[in-house]
Motif scaffolding. Structure first.
Motif, short mmCIF file in Angstrom:
data_model
loop_
_atom_site.label_atom_id
_atom_site.label_comp_id
_atom_site.label_asym_id
_atom_site.label_seq_id
_atom_site.Cartn_x
_atom_site.Cartn_y
_atom_site.Cartn_z
N TYR A 109 2.45 6.41 7.92
CA TYR A 109 1.76 7.10 9.01
C TYR A 109 0.89 8.25 8.49
N ALA A 110 1.37 8.95 7.49
CA ALA A 110 0.58 10.05 6.90
C ALA A 110 -0.73 9.51 6.33
N SER A 175 -5.73 -2.77 8.33
CA SER A 175 -5.55 -2.17 7.01
C SER A 175 -6.08 -0.74 7.02
N PHE A 176 -5.51 0.08 6.17
CA PHE A 176 -5.97 1.46 6.00
C PHE A 176 -5.65 1.90 4.58
N PHE A 177 -6.35 2.94 4.12
CA PHE A 177 -6.26 3.30 2.71
C PHE A 177 -6.72 4.74 2.50
N ARG A 178 -6.54 5.22 1.29
CA ARG A 178 -6.96 6.58 0.97
C ARG A 178 -8.48 6.69 1.14
N PRO A 179 -8.95 7.62 1.96
CA PRO A 179 -10.39 7.74 2.19
C PRO A 179 -11.12 8.54 1.13
N ASP A 180 -10.38 9.14 0.22
CA ASP A 180 -10.99 10.02 -0.79
C ASP A 180 -11.31 9.27 -2.09
N LEU A 181 -11.24 7.96 -2.06
CA LEU A 181 -11.50 7.17 -3.27
C LEU A 181 -12.57 6.11 -2.99
N PRO A 182 -13.77 6.52 -2.52
CA PRO A 182 -14.78 5.53 -2.14
C PRO A 182 -15.22 4.63 -3.28
N ALA A 183 -15.20 5.13 -4.51
CA ALA A 183 -15.66 4.32 -5.64
C ALA A 183 -14.76 3.13 -5.91
N GLN A 184 -13.51 3.18 -5.42
CA GLN A 184 -12.58 2.07 -5.66
C GLN A 184 -12.75 0.93 -4.67
N SER A 185 -13.52 1.14 -3.60
CA SER A 185 -13.75 0.09 -2.59
C SER A 185 -12.42 -0.53 -2.18
N LEU A 186 -11.51 0.31 -1.71
CA LEU A 186 -10.15 -0.14 -1.42
C LEU A 186 -10.09 -1.17 -0.30
N GLY A 187 -10.94 -1.02 0.72
CA GLY A 187 -10.95 -2.00 1.80
C GLY A 187 -11.31 -3.38 1.29
N THR A 188 -12.31 -3.43 0.43
CA THR A 188 -12.71 -4.70 -0.18
C THR A 188 -11.58 -5.24 -1.06
N TYR A 189 -10.96 -4.36 -1.82
CA TYR A 189 -9.90 -4.80 -2.73
C TYR A 189 -8.73 -5.43 -1.98
N VAL A 190 -8.36 -4.84 -0.84
CA VAL A 190 -7.26 -5.40 -0.06
C VAL A 190 -7.56 -6.84 0.35
N ILE A 191 -8.79 -7.09 0.75
CA ILE A 191 -9.17 -8.46 1.11
C ILE A 191 -9.12 -9.36 -0.11
#
Length: 272
Positions: A109-110, A175-191
């Motif tokens: 939740y955090a 899905s949700f992820f750390r918003p302070d790491l834009p260079a990692q493209s976390l949303g794309t990575y999860v997919i």
């Protein structure tokens, strides 16, 4: 031997409200309850017809004069990552994946609150409290998993995806992820990682929810190869995203009764 009579699936329509994807539009949904021992069969069947799950409800957009929202899925066997997607895989090689039962935690939740406050502060979920979050994760009558991604060096929770396991694929519910790491493209990575999970499990599709032409929130989905959309009652290759329009037209949507009549329902009668 006892037999039970099947309960007919009932469909309803929500009242119009502000569209979360296109400014100035009004959104309306066709929905049905998802419950009972045959919930999985209904979820499987309707997911193949453009429906999405939210807790114990299956829904599909049914706006009065707009048909811009198109259900999207990726064919796992035909998918080839782009150069930028391969970079995302390399940049996130330090993440470890764990699939858990759908149980909400304070840590999740955090992260969820950090994500919403940064990315969707004015969205429909912005005021969701910890109890509503727990309901989103835990109120599932189907086979669901919470897939967590952690930094292997710090053990910090980095991304989370609530995922349904269908008979023909994985459906990324939220899905949700750390918003302070834009260079990692976390949303794309999860997919991308879910494509790998599906490949390992022999599942042919990964369902992404809705792609909406002209919506900056949904545009990223068109970046995945082997993407299909559900249009005119069938799945078809997306092709050139530029050929799709989000213009409104009073005849673009069939009447509700006709939409319901066209839905193919599974046989939900109890087995003998």
């Amino acid at each position: 031997m006892r037999h039970t009579l099947p309960i007919a699936t009932q469909f309803y329509v929500t009242a119009p409200q502000a569209c979360p994807y296109l400014d100035g539009r009004r959104e309306r949904k066709l929905f049905t309850a998802l419950q009972g021992e045959h919930a999985g069969k209904l979820n499987d069947a309707l997911s193949k017809q453009g429906f999405r799950r939210s807790q114990n409800v299956l829904y599909r957009p049914s706006c009065a004069d707009c048909s811009a929202c198109l259900s999207a899925r990726i064919r796992v066997a035909d998918f080839e990552p782009s150069k930028s997607q391969r970079r995302s895989i390399r940049r996130n090689a330090h993440l470890t994946r764990t699939a858990r039962s759908p149980w909400a935690t304070e840590e999740q939740y955090a992260l969820f609150r950090r994500y919403l406050d940064s990315r969707h502060a004015d969205g429909g979920m912005a005021d969701m409290d910890v109890f509503e979050f727990a309901a989103m994760i835990e109120e599932t009558p189907v086979r669901s998993r919470v897939v967590e991604y952690r930094d292997s060096t710090t053990d910090e929770l980095t991304a989370v995806c609530l995922t349904d396991v269908l008979d023909d694929g994985l459906s990324l519910v939220y899905s949700f992820f750390r918003p302070d790491l834009p260079a990692q493209s976390l949303g794309t990575y999860v997919i991308l990682d879910h494509l790998e999970i599906a490949r390992e499990a022999g599942l042919p599709h990964v369902y992404l929810g809705y792609w909406v032409p002209g919506s900056s929130k949904m545009g990223y989905k068109a970046n995945f190869s082997a993407l299909e959309i559900y249009l005119d009652g069938a799945w078809q290759d997306l092709g050139d995203p530029a050929k799709y329009s989000n213009k409104t037209h009073p005849l673009s949507v069939d009447p509700i009764a006709q939409q319901v009549a066209q839905i193919s329902l599974p046989d939900l009668r109890a087995d003998d």
